[in-house]
Design an enzyme around this catalytic site. Structure first.
Site, PDB file in Angstrom:
ATOM      1  N   VAL A  10       0.971  -1.046   0.157  1.00  0.00           N
ATOM      2  CA  VAL A  10      -0.041  -0.023   0.208  1.00  0.00           C
ATOM      3  C   VAL A  10       0.863   1.109   0.027  1.00  0.00           C
ATOM      4  CG1 VAL A  10      -2.284  -1.033   1.209  1.00  0.00           C
ATOM      5  CG2 VAL A  10       0.008  -0.005   2.472  1.00  0.00           C
ATOM      6  N   SER A  11       0.438   2.262  -0.606  1.00  0.00           N
ATOM      7  CA  SER A  11       1.272   3.632  -0.487  1.00  0.00           C
ATOM      8  C   SER A  11       0.585   4.288   0.792  1.00  0.00           C
ATOM      9  CB  SER A  11       1.069   4.469  -1.784  1.00  0.00           C
ATOM     10  OG  SER A  11      -0.121   4.974  -1.876  1.00  0.00           O
ATOM     11  N   THR A  12       1.273   5.262   0.957  1.00  0.00           N
ATOM     12  CA  THR A  12       0.784   5.883   2.301  1.00  0.00           C
ATOM     13  C   THR A  12      -0.514   6.650   2.047  1.00  0.00           C
ATOM     14  OG1 THR A  12       2.271   7.827   1.616  1.00  0.00           O
ATOM     15  CG2 THR A  12       2.913   6.317   3.241  1.00  0.00           C
TER      16      THR A  12
END
Length: 202
Positions: A10-12
């Protein structure tokens, strides 16, 4: 049959970790065999992915929810896929795309179809990444055109700046003395003085 692993990314900015985790848990993958990076998919320089790569052995099975969770760089996805399947000798299953299941179609036709699907999906993943960058750049440009300023706001000029600037321009004091009177480095004073002279907002 080797061990079963799962990989999540997941990206932030994204909030889809639970969806990926639930999909992997339904496959009864041991918790210690699930690796997750909270990082951009632009490359494979990710700590948990590298750790997973060291763990994987021949005949192991790796699950990912979708191809863009593996990565978003077209060439690097293809390269890593070959590393995993050819060099490591593992199988990969992409849950959102049943055609990307290397356990099936080990014959030439099956491999050919998997390669085509992988290349198409990898291209789509990277194309979306490029589009996101373009939309961000266009958004920033539009905001700047409307006068929105980015970054930290500049510090206010000290009360002594105008008189120090005037004295410096008249040759009554040197640049070092003017900068000292303003409490700033000489280079900063000269930069501010040039902008002040041109009538820029400071």
């Amino acid at each position: 049959m080797g061990n079963i692993y799962g990989y999540m990314r997941v990206s932030t900015r994204e909030q889809n970790e639970d969806r990926q985790r639930l999909a992997l848990h339904r496959l009864h993958i041991p918790q210690e065999h699930i690796f997750m990076d909270k990082q951009s998919g632009k490359d494979f320089e990710r700590p948990q992915y590298k750790r997973l790569l060291r763990k994987l052995k021949k005949d192991d099975l790796l699950y990912v929810k979708s191809i863009d969770r593996l990565g978003r760089n077209y060439e690097e996805i293809l390269q890593q896929w070959r590393v995993l399947t050819k060099e490591k000798g593992i199988d990969i299953v992409v849950l959102d795309m049943p055609l990307l299941d290397t356990r099936r179609g080990k014959d030439l036709m099956g491999t050919f179809l998997s390669d085509i699907v992988l290349q198409v999906l990898s291209f789509v993943a990277e194309n979306e990444r490029v589009n996101i960058r373009q939309r961000q750049a266009e958004g920033i440009a539009a905001a700047k055109a409307k006068g929105v300023r980015f970054g930290r706001p500049p510090k206010q000029l000290p009360d002594t700046f105008h008189s120090a600037y005037q004295s410096w321009c008249a040759g009554r004091i040197c640049g070092t003395a003017a900068a000292k009177a303003c409490g700033m480095p000489l280079a900063t004073f000269r930069y501010k003085a040039e902008r002040y002279k041109n009538g820029d907002k400071l």
